[in-house]
Structure formats: structure tokens, C-alpha cells
Design a protein around this motif. Sequence first.
Motif, PDB file in Angstrom:
ATOM      1  N   LEU A 135     -39.199  35.629  -4.209  1.00 13.76           N
ATOM      2  CA  LEU A 135     -38.956  35.294  -2.811  1.00 13.76           C
ATOM      3  C   LEU A 135     -40.038  35.863  -1.901  1.00 13.76           C
ATOM      4  CD1 LEU A 135     -35.088  35.730  -2.560  1.00 13.76           C
ATOM      5  CD2 LEU A 135     -36.377  33.625  -2.143  1.00 13.76           C
ATOM      6  N   ILE A 155     -42.965  33.523  -2.107  1.00 18.43           N
ATOM      7  CA  ILE A 155     -42.678  32.293  -1.361  1.00 18.43           C
ATOM      8  C   ILE A 155     -42.845  32.522   0.140  1.00 18.43           C
ATOM      9  CG2 ILE A 155     -40.842  30.670  -0.724  1.00 18.43           C
ATOM     10  CD1 ILE A 155     -39.747  31.053  -3.610  1.00 18.43           C
ATOM     11  N   ASN A 156     -42.325  33.646   0.619  1.00 20.41           N
ATOM     12  CA  ASN A 156     -42.397  33.957   2.045  1.00 20.41           C
ATOM     13  C   ASN A 156     -43.820  34.297   2.486  1.00 20.41           C
ATOM     14  OD1 ASN A 156     -39.628  33.576   2.341  1.00 20.41           O
ATOM     15  ND2 ASN A 156     -39.153  35.716   1.906  1.00 20.41           N
ATOM     16  N   GLU A 173     -45.639  31.128   2.540  1.00 18.95           N
ATOM     17  CA  GLU A 173     -44.938  30.102   3.320  1.00 18.95           C
ATOM     18  C   GLU A 173     -44.987  28.754   2.595  1.00 18.95           C
ATOM     19  OE1 GLU A 173     -46.099  30.061   7.427  1.00 18.95           O
ATOM     20  OE2 GLU A 173     -45.845  32.238   7.658  1.00 18.95           O
ATOM     21  N   LEU A 213     -32.168  28.445  -3.442  1.00 19.31           N
ATOM     22  CA  LEU A 213     -32.876  27.287  -2.915  1.00 19.31           C
ATOM     23  C   LEU A 213     -32.186  26.015  -3.391  1.00 19.31           C
ATOM     24  CD1 LEU A 213     -36.602  28.333  -3.537  1.00 19.31           C
ATOM     25  CD2 LEU A 213     -35.348  28.427  -1.388  1.00 19.31           C
ATOM     26  N   SER A 245     -36.804  22.617  -1.717  1.00 17.24           N
ATOM     27  CA  SER A 245     -37.490  22.784  -0.433  1.00 17.24           C
ATOM     28  C   SER A 245     -37.210  24.181   0.099  1.00 17.24           C
ATOM     29  CB  SER A 245     -37.026  21.719   0.560  1.00 17.24           C
ATOM     30  OG  SER A 245     -35.622  21.790   0.716  1.00 17.24           O
ATOM     31  N   THR A 246     -38.070  24.664   0.968  1.00 18.21           N
ATOM     32  CA  THR A 246     -37.911  25.993   1.558  1.00 18.21           C
ATOM     33  C   THR A 246     -37.734  25.858   3.069  1.00 18.21           C
ATOM     34  OG1 THR A 246     -40.232  26.432   2.077  1.00 18.21           O
ATOM     35  CG2 THR A 246     -39.532  26.810  -0.203  1.00 18.21           C
ATOM     36  N   TYR A 279     -39.920  26.620   5.126  1.00 18.06           N
ATOM     37  CA  TYR A 279     -41.250  26.527   5.719  1.00 18.06           C
ATOM     38  C   TYR A 279     -41.783  25.091   5.743  1.00 18.06           C
ATOM     39  CZ  TYR A 279     -41.110  31.573   5.049  1.00 18.06           C
ATOM     40  OH  TYR A 279     -40.759  32.893   5.087  1.00 18.06           O
TER      41      TYR A 279
END
Length: 475
Positions: A94, A97-98, A101, A118, A131-132, A134
Motif C-alpha cells: 500500500l 501504491i500511495n 499514486e 481494493l 482501481s485505486t 488516484y
Amino acid sequence: MKKLEVFESLIQSAQEHPDQIALIDEMGELSYAQLLNEVNALKQSLVDSGLKMGQSVGLLTENNRHFIIGLYAIIATGAVAMPIFHKQKAQEILQSINEAELTFVLSSHQKMLLPLKLESEALNKVFHLASTVYSDSNLLQPFPEAAFMRFTSGTTGQAKGVVINHRAAIDRIEAANQNLQIGTDTRVLWVFPMAYHFIVSIVLYIHRGATIIINNDFLAEDIISSIQKHQANFFYCAPMHLKLLAAYEGETNIGSLKRVISTTTGASRAICESFQDKYQIDVEQAFGIIEIGLPIINTVDPKAHPDAVGQVLPSYEVKILDEENAEVKSGETGRLAIKGPGMFEGYLKSPRQKNEILADGFFLTGDLASQDEKGTITIRGREKNVIIVHGNKVFPNEVEEVINQFPEIKLSKVFGQPHPLTGEVVVAEITAEEEISQEVLIKHCRQSLSPYKVPQKIIQLEQIEMTASGKIKRV
């Protein structure tokens, strides 16, 4: 229109060698024609699901064909692929991912996405796309030709997202292949996590029509069995693999193996010589770095200098610089700077682009190195890790090499601690098969090291913290 040169290289390999085996994994063999078909089918599913050119996609798969299919399918859409090591904890994934972005995460199994919370859709029987939050973000706007992102190993601090475009990836693999000579007759035994090693390796092998034999069991017996079964002739490995193979007491017939390249971290002279003596194959150490590729390989005389990373390849330039960026004399230690093809485009979230990061076109790697009169380069350590004792420099790698020669030692990590009189003192953390006497180990060190380099304190641990890519994590 964005040129998708890495994807086009797969198309070319499939057209020229359709029946050639591209890879062998636990699911069997896959030819180049079959690989391209799998990639094209997944590519279409990604486009149908809304993936657009220039977006960023995390790739979360096992270490098998799914990684290669996913990697090429993502870049075939014009999107940018960021491999994520599947054995990381959910919180670490995570964080990646963050930090990047990412717009989407492509996974080879829904269960990998469940801890990340997710929502995903099934693209086929294997892949899921999530999908996220972002969806409106695009950190890659300054990098329109980008193909890949990968975070640095973070051995000495915060990892940085490195961006590499299609042309740079092709340039760096062609520069390295002047030496490696990968071709359709190359059968590579693969033991690394693909998420950390995929450009001057997986992409190169696909580009040149080689066969990749994926072996996820790193024990010596399994490695030897894979070499024998599949007649592997090229082994790209780490010092850990060399040490395990050198200590193996079973059958050691690996006559098909012709070339051994060791990377990720420095292998000691003792490990290289033990392997060479046992298997009669020279170990060629190599220096790879995500910002550049594989610019240095020890090919001229690895038997004479097994602990060196070797000579700069023809397409690259190397300088050894002092703190004022002036070149040091031959044999002296300084900062390693490299210039050549296939350079990275820049860092994600960095206000500076590549040309602002480079010094006169040279990238300062953060490593300390020396180069002798014949051009052989030896890595001495990292700039940030140098220990100063009474004004004298101590390189942790040098001390660790001596400690690791002690028979019961499995791994060591050397660092400095502040001291009111000497500035710093040398401290060593070790892991071993049994309890080690500090006095005996210090005596062992005194036989090979100057007094100021000898550890003043030794701490025995059950485990030394490593980065996900297999390097010692240093403060």
C-alpha cells in the motif's frame, strides 16, 4: 504518438522465433508465439477496462510467466508498469501504491488484492485489475515516453521512484549485451525476484530470443537439478547462491553452465574462489544500478580479481571523484560516477529532471570505489556508510568480508557508533549457526585488519534486517 519499443521487441522476437521456448516455469513451456498471444489478449482486456496511455499500473504477480505477460501487456497499452514484489506485507504494498499514486493494480490472483482492500474485476481466468483512489492523478506527466517505474532499494534511506522510458531500456540492454552476448542459444537459469530485476535481464532475454528457466527454489540441490534438467548455460545470481553452491556436498555435475554473473551486492574473494575451485567456472561480478543499467562487468580476469566488479563496458564512461568532483589517482578510493546510454529519465515526485541531477552528464551512484591502472574497478562501500575512526576511513564491506570468512558466520553487518574520543568505533552485528565468542571473532579480525578497523563490539542476532531486494538494510 508514443513509441512502444520494448513491446515491439517482443513482437519482433515472436515473428523471428515463433517456436523458440521463451520461458519454462512450474506451468510448463511457453513459446514466443504463445507469449505474444497471451500478452495481446491481456492488453485488449486492459484497454476494454479503461486503461489509458500514460497511466501507471502496479504489477503484483508471482515469480512466473504471469509477471512477464503482465509486464508486456501493460506497456503495450502505452501505460507505465511498476512491478511490486508479491512477498511484501500488505502495508508495504500500500505504501508503494500511495507513493507512486498508481491508477490501477494488475494482479495474477484476487487473493493478493484482498488485504489491500481494493475492488477489482476479473479480466480472465488469471488476472484481476483493481482501481485505486488516484484515478485523477498523473505524476508521470513530465515523462511522456515512460515505460517502467521502480523504486530504489532504500538501503540507506527513503527509496526513490526511478522512471525509465522505452528507448532508454532498449539502449541499456543493447549496451550490456555487447558483453553478455545473449542470443537464441542462451538458456538462463533465473532465481531472482522479477519485480527487482527485469530490464537488463528479463527484457534483454526476451529482446534477444533467449529461454528463461524460472526456478523459485534457491537451495543448491534445486539449482543444480534445474541446470541439469534444462541444460542451462547462463546463471545470473547473488553471492548467497554462490555460497550455497560452494558448500553443497551432493552431486555437482553442471557441465552445461558456461557463464556465471553475480550481482545485487558484492561477493567476497573467499566466496568466489570457493565456487570457482568447486565448479571450475569463473564468477564474473557485475555492478548494476536501476538509474543506469549494467555498466560494469568483471570479464577481463575474474580469477585474479574475483572481488572486483570489473571493467566499464565500451558504451560507458566511469570516473572516480573526490569530494570536490576532481578525479582521484589510480588506486585511490573516491565517489563512483558513470555516464552512458540508457540513463533514467528522473525521479518520481522530484522537482529536478535528469539533466539537473547529473553532473556533467555523469550520475553519482553513492558508491565509493577504486580503479587500478588496468581499469579494474572495486566497490569499497557506500558514501553514507563510511566509518571515521581517529580520522581514518573504515569501509563496512571490507570488515564484513573478513568476518564472513569465519566458518560459523552466516551474515554480518558493520556500522559505526559515536565515540567521544575516536569519533566513531566499529560495531558488527552477526548471525551464526551457533553462539560465537566475541574474543575469538575479534582475534580473527585482528589477523587481517588494521587495529582501527577491528570491531570493538559484536552483537549476535537471530536475523539481520534486509531490504526486499536482498541487500543489507543500513541506517
